[in-house]
Write a protein that holds these residues in place. Structure first.
Motif, PDB file in Angstrom:
ATOM      1  N   PRO A  13       0.648  -7.566  -4.165  1.00  0.00           N
ATOM      2  CA  PRO A  13      -0.241  -7.662  -3.099  1.00  0.00           C
ATOM      3  C   PRO A  13      -1.766  -7.021  -3.389  1.00  0.00           C
ATOM      4  CG  PRO A  13       1.674  -7.021  -2.381  1.00  0.00           C
ATOM      5  CD  PRO A  13       1.809  -6.978  -3.627  1.00  0.00           C
ATOM      6  N   SER A  14      -2.720  -7.581  -2.764  1.00  0.00           N
ATOM      7  CA  SER A  14      -3.887  -6.978  -3.299  1.00  0.00           C
ATOM      8  C   SER A  14      -4.162  -5.587  -2.978  1.00  0.00           C
ATOM      9  CB  SER A  14      -4.963  -7.766  -2.599  1.00  0.00           C
ATOM     10  OG  SER A  14      -4.740  -7.820  -1.094  1.00  0.00           O
ATOM     11  N   SER A  15      -3.485  -5.039  -1.948  1.00  0.00           N
ATOM     12  CA  SER A  15      -3.490  -3.711  -1.403  1.00  0.00           C
ATOM     13  C   SER A  15      -3.149  -2.875  -2.769  1.00  0.00           C
ATOM     14  CB  SER A  15      -2.410  -3.447  -0.341  1.00  0.00           C
ATOM     15  OG  SER A  15      -1.047  -3.812  -0.445  1.00  0.00           O
ATOM     16  N   VAL A  16      -2.079  -3.195  -3.439  1.00  0.00           N
ATOM     17  CA  VAL A  16      -1.585  -2.550  -4.687  1.00  0.00           C
ATOM     18  C   VAL A  16      -2.677  -2.843  -5.789  1.00  0.00           C
ATOM     19  CG1 VAL A  16      -0.148  -2.461  -6.452  1.00  0.00           C
ATOM     20  CG2 VAL A  16       0.732  -3.103  -4.129  1.00  0.00           C
ATOM     21  N   LEU A  17      -3.212  -3.607  -6.001  1.00  0.00           N
ATOM     22  CA  LEU A  17      -4.271  -3.692  -6.755  1.00  0.00           C
ATOM     23  C   LEU A  17      -5.470  -3.057  -6.566  1.00  0.00           C
ATOM     24  CD1 LEU A  17      -3.895  -7.370  -7.841  1.00  0.00           C
ATOM     25  CD2 LEU A  17      -3.083  -5.511  -9.145  1.00  0.00           C
ATOM     26  N   GLY A  18      -5.883  -3.074  -5.404  1.00  0.00           N
ATOM     27  CA  GLY A  18      -7.097  -2.175  -4.826  1.00  0.00           C
ATOM     28  C   GLY A  18      -6.877  -1.007  -4.884  1.00  0.00           C
ATOM     29  N   HIS A  19      -5.633  -0.253  -4.424  1.00  0.00           N
ATOM     30  CA  HIS A  19      -5.434   1.078  -4.743  1.00  0.00           C
ATOM     31  C   HIS A  19      -5.679   1.694  -5.963  1.00  0.00           C
ATOM     32  CE1 HIS A  19      -3.570   5.037  -3.477  1.00  0.00           C
ATOM     33  NE2 HIS A  19      -2.899   4.889  -4.650  1.00  0.00           N
ATOM     34  N   ALA A  20      -4.990   0.799  -6.924  1.00  0.00           N
ATOM     35  CA  ALA A  20      -4.914   1.139  -8.494  1.00  0.00           C
ATOM     36  C   ALA A  20      -6.659   1.204  -8.808  1.00  0.00           C
ATOM     37  CB  ALA A  20      -4.243   0.253  -9.139  1.00  0.00           C
ATOM     38  N   TYR A  21      -7.270   0.202  -8.478  1.00  0.00           N
ATOM     39  CA  TYR A  21      -8.680   0.378  -8.879  1.00  0.00           C
ATOM     40  C   TYR A  21      -9.427   1.627  -8.392  1.00  0.00           C
ATOM     41  CZ  TYR A  21     -13.644  -1.258  -8.940  1.00  0.00           C
ATOM     42  OH  TYR A  21     -14.844  -1.413  -9.430  1.00  0.00           O
ATOM     43  N   ARG A  22      -9.266   1.767  -6.975  1.00  0.00           N
ATOM     44  CA  ARG A  22      -9.900   2.956  -6.321  1.00  0.00           C
ATOM     45  C   ARG A  22      -9.390   4.117  -7.191  1.00  0.00           C
ATOM     46  NH1 ARG A  22      -8.577  -0.032  -1.941  1.00  0.00           N
ATOM     47  NH2 ARG A  22      -6.672   1.053  -1.443  1.00  0.00           N
ATOM     48  N   ILE A  23      -8.360   4.327  -7.823  1.00  0.00           N
ATOM     49  CA  ILE A  23      -8.004   5.791  -8.058  1.00  0.00           C
ATOM     50  C   ILE A  23      -8.128   5.676  -9.728  1.00  0.00           C
ATOM     51  CG2 ILE A  23      -6.406   6.276  -6.145  1.00  0.00           C
ATOM     52  CD1 ILE A  23      -3.910   5.923  -8.125  1.00  0.00           C
ATOM     53  N   GLY A  24      -8.533   4.825 -10.434  1.00  0.00           N
ATOM     54  CA  GLY A  24      -8.636   4.535 -11.620  1.00  0.00           C
ATOM     55  C   GLY A  24      -7.089   4.491 -12.432  1.00  0.00           C
ATOM     56  N   LYS A  54       0.873  -1.327   0.023  1.00  0.00           N
ATOM     57  CA  LYS A  54       0.172  -0.242  -0.041  1.00  0.00           C
ATOM     58  C   LYS A  54       0.941   1.090  -0.110  1.00  0.00           C
ATOM     59  CE  LYS A  54      -3.899   2.122   2.409  1.00  0.00           C
ATOM     60  NZ  LYS A  54      -4.857   2.098   3.556  1.00  0.00           N
ATOM     61  N   GLU A  55       2.152   1.246   0.816  1.00  0.00           N
ATOM     62  CA  GLU A  55       2.844   2.428   0.835  1.00  0.00           C
ATOM     63  C   GLU A  55       3.471   2.632  -0.489  1.00  0.00           C
ATOM     64  OE1 GLU A  55       3.504   4.631   3.142  1.00  0.00           O
ATOM     65  OE2 GLU A  55       1.599   3.726   4.174  1.00  0.00           O
ATOM     66  N   LYS A  56       3.808   1.537  -1.383  1.00  0.00           N
ATOM     67  CA  LYS A  56       4.476   1.791  -2.602  1.00  0.00           C
ATOM     68  C   LYS A  56       3.690   2.130  -3.539  1.00  0.00           C
ATOM     69  CE  LYS A  56       8.051  -1.679  -1.486  1.00  0.00           C
ATOM     70  NZ  LYS A  56       8.938  -1.038  -0.962  1.00  0.00           N
ATOM     71  N   ALA A  57       2.511   1.841  -3.487  1.00  0.00           N
ATOM     72  CA  ALA A  57       1.206   1.977  -4.462  1.00  0.00           C
ATOM     73  C   ALA A  57       0.973   3.401  -4.445  1.00  0.00           C
ATOM     74  CB  ALA A  57       0.100   1.307  -4.275  1.00  0.00           C
ATOM     75  N   SER A  96      -4.494   2.534 -14.265  1.00  0.00           N
ATOM     76  CA  SER A  96      -4.612   1.082 -15.148  1.00  0.00           C
ATOM     77  C   SER A  96      -3.341   0.354 -14.671  1.00  0.00           C
ATOM     78  CB  SER A  96      -4.831   1.414 -16.491  1.00  0.00           C
ATOM     79  OG  SER A  96      -3.528   2.331 -16.829  1.00  0.00           O
ATOM     80  N   ALA A  97      -3.796  -0.848 -14.128  1.00  0.00           N
ATOM     81  CA  ALA A  97      -2.521  -1.788 -13.632  1.00  0.00           C
ATOM     82  C   ALA A  97      -2.218  -2.491 -14.990  1.00  0.00           C
ATOM     83  CB  ALA A  97      -3.000  -2.587 -12.856  1.00  0.00           C
ATOM     84  N   VAL A  98      -0.658  -2.588 -15.100  1.00  0.00           N
ATOM     85  CA  VAL A  98      -0.067  -3.366 -16.313  1.00  0.00           C
ATOM     86  C   VAL A  98       0.720  -4.363 -15.700  1.00  0.00           C
ATOM     87  CG1 VAL A  98       1.371  -3.290 -18.400  1.00  0.00           C
ATOM     88  CG2 VAL A  98      -0.470  -1.261 -17.715  1.00  0.00           C
ATOM     89  N   ARG A  99       0.381  -5.621 -15.526  1.00  0.00           N
ATOM     90  CA  ARG A  99       0.878  -6.873 -14.798  1.00  0.00           C
ATOM     91  C   ARG A  99       2.004  -7.698 -15.655  1.00  0.00           C
ATOM     92  NH1 ARG A  99      -3.948  -9.424 -11.238  1.00  0.00           N
ATOM     93  NH2 ARG A  99      -1.996 -10.656 -10.460  1.00  0.00           N
ATOM     94  N   ALA A 100       2.816  -8.020 -14.895  1.00  0.00           N
ATOM     95  CA  ALA A 100       3.797  -9.080 -15.389  1.00  0.00           C
ATOM     96  C   ALA A 100       2.982 -10.550 -15.559  1.00  0.00           C
ATOM     97  CB  ALA A 100       5.254  -9.210 -14.611  1.00  0.00           C
ATOM     98  N   ASN A 101       3.265 -11.157 -16.602  1.00  0.00           N
ATOM     99  CA  ASN A 101       2.405 -12.331 -16.957  1.00  0.00           C
ATOM    100  C   ASN A 101       1.129 -12.482 -16.524  1.00  0.00           C
ATOM    101  OD1 ASN A 101       5.035 -13.969 -17.668  1.00  0.00           O
ATOM    102  ND2 ASN A 101       5.607 -13.849 -15.513  1.00  0.00           N
ATOM    103  N   CYS A 102       0.860 -11.215 -16.992  1.00  0.00           N
ATOM    104  CA  CYS A 102      -0.769 -11.186 -17.117  1.00  0.00           C
ATOM    105  C   CYS A 102      -1.124 -10.108 -18.122  1.00  0.00           C
ATOM    106  CB  CYS A 102      -1.316 -10.487 -15.979  1.00  0.00           C
ATOM    107  SG  CYS A 102      -3.352 -10.333 -15.807  1.00  0.00           S
ATOM    108  N   ASP A 103      -0.423  -8.891 -18.378  1.00  0.00           N
ATOM    109  CA  ASP A 103      -0.393  -7.998 -19.611  1.00  0.00           C
ATOM    110  C   ASP A 103       0.539  -7.933 -20.353  1.00  0.00           C
ATOM    111  OD1 ASP A 103      -3.150  -6.944 -18.766  1.00  0.00           O
ATOM    112  OD2 ASP A 103      -1.917  -6.260 -16.822  1.00  0.00           O
TER     113      ASP A 103
END
Length: 282
Positions: A198-209, A178-181, A211-218
């Motif tokens: 961590p879900s805290s990173v993805l959750g923070h990205a979602y809350r502020i809009g 969460k701190e790094k996000a 766009s998460a670009v993820r290794a081995n996903c995107d």
């Protein structure tokens, strides 16, 4: 009496009672008094537990191979302070750094600044005067309250999240994540080098809009049968030489850097990407 760079470094070490004092209020106020607006036309912030320095090196090398004028700010230094500030591939010389510290000192009044905060403001001041195309700024500790986070980055990068600086950031990956996000910005890309952030990173990205670009996903990366490797995303792939930075983890760092520059949407040829991968060094 005029101070040398070594005089300034000794001086700024004494100006705050703590070596670390997280928070943006003081450094942002001094930046405003210095008239700092943006260090470059575009900027990338890089946070993470491991891999920050290598990722910055790949970002710098590929961007320069693509014809951009680039400034990088990293820490710590190994042999001399000048290593922390690079402009167009060269370490900053003593005289410009002295000028920058003088500008910070003239603006700060009685505001106490840590060593890292002095250095961050000095680097941003130098970058603004160099008319850079891209500034790449490495987070010193954490992200949300780190001095470089006064810059609103066009792309944020989190290389990895693990247990680090627990006295300051927390005792588990979710809290530290969460701190790094906190370096992410609304509606702008957040590139993640972790397969399982961590879900805290993805959750923070979602809350502020963001766009998460993820290794081995995107984006994906894997060695090929010809002794090189391939980076790919939907509708795009590039075959590349192995990095000169030889540890196996460097493929992930290089792949994360490519994803960040793709998210920044700068013109990059396959040849420029390959040249950057070959030439990047720490």
């Amino acid at each position: 009496m005029a101070r040398s760079l070594s005089d300034w470094l000794a001086y700024i070490e004494r100006q705050h009672p703590k070596s670390i004092a997280l928070g943006l209020d003081r450094v942002r106020a001094v930046a405003d008094d210095m008239g700092l607006v943006a260090p470059a036309e575009r900027s990338i912030l890089v946070a993470g537990t491991n891999g920050k320095g290598s990722t910055v090196a790949f970002l710098e090398a590929i961007a320069r191979a693509s014809g951009l004028r680039v400034g990088t700010y990293t820490s710590p230094h190994l042999l001399r302070y000048n290593e922390r500030v690079r402009i167009d591939g060269h370490e900053a010389e003593d005289a410009p750094l002295v000028d920058a510290f003088e500008a910070v000192e003239a603006a700060r009044g009685d505001t106490p600044l840590t060593y890292f905060e002095y250095g961050t403001l000095a680097a941003l001041w130098l970058f603004e005067r160099e008319r850079l195309d891209l500034a790449i700024l490495e987070v010193g500790l954490g992200g949300r309250l780190d001095a470089v986070n006064i810059v609103d980055a066009d792309v944020a990068v989190i290389t990895t999240v693990d247990l680090d600086h627990q006295d300051w950031l927390g005792n588990d990956r979710e809290t530290i994540g969460k701190e790094k996000a906190g370096i992410a910005r609304a509606w702008k890309p957040l590139v993640l080098g972790d397969d399982d952030p961590p879900s805290s990173v993805l959750g923070h990205a979602y809350r502020i809009g963001a766009s998460a670009v993820r290794a081995n996903c995107d984006f994906f990366f894997e060695p090929d049968d010809a002794g090189g490797w391939r980076w790919r995303e939907v509708n795009y792939a590039v075959d590349l030489p192995m990095p000169a930075l030889a540890a196996p983890v460097q493929l992930r760092n290089a792949a994360t850097a490519i994803a960040a520059l793709r998210a920044l949407d700068i013109p990059m040829t396959r040849e420029a990407i390959a040249e950057g991968i070959r030439s990047a060094h720490v």
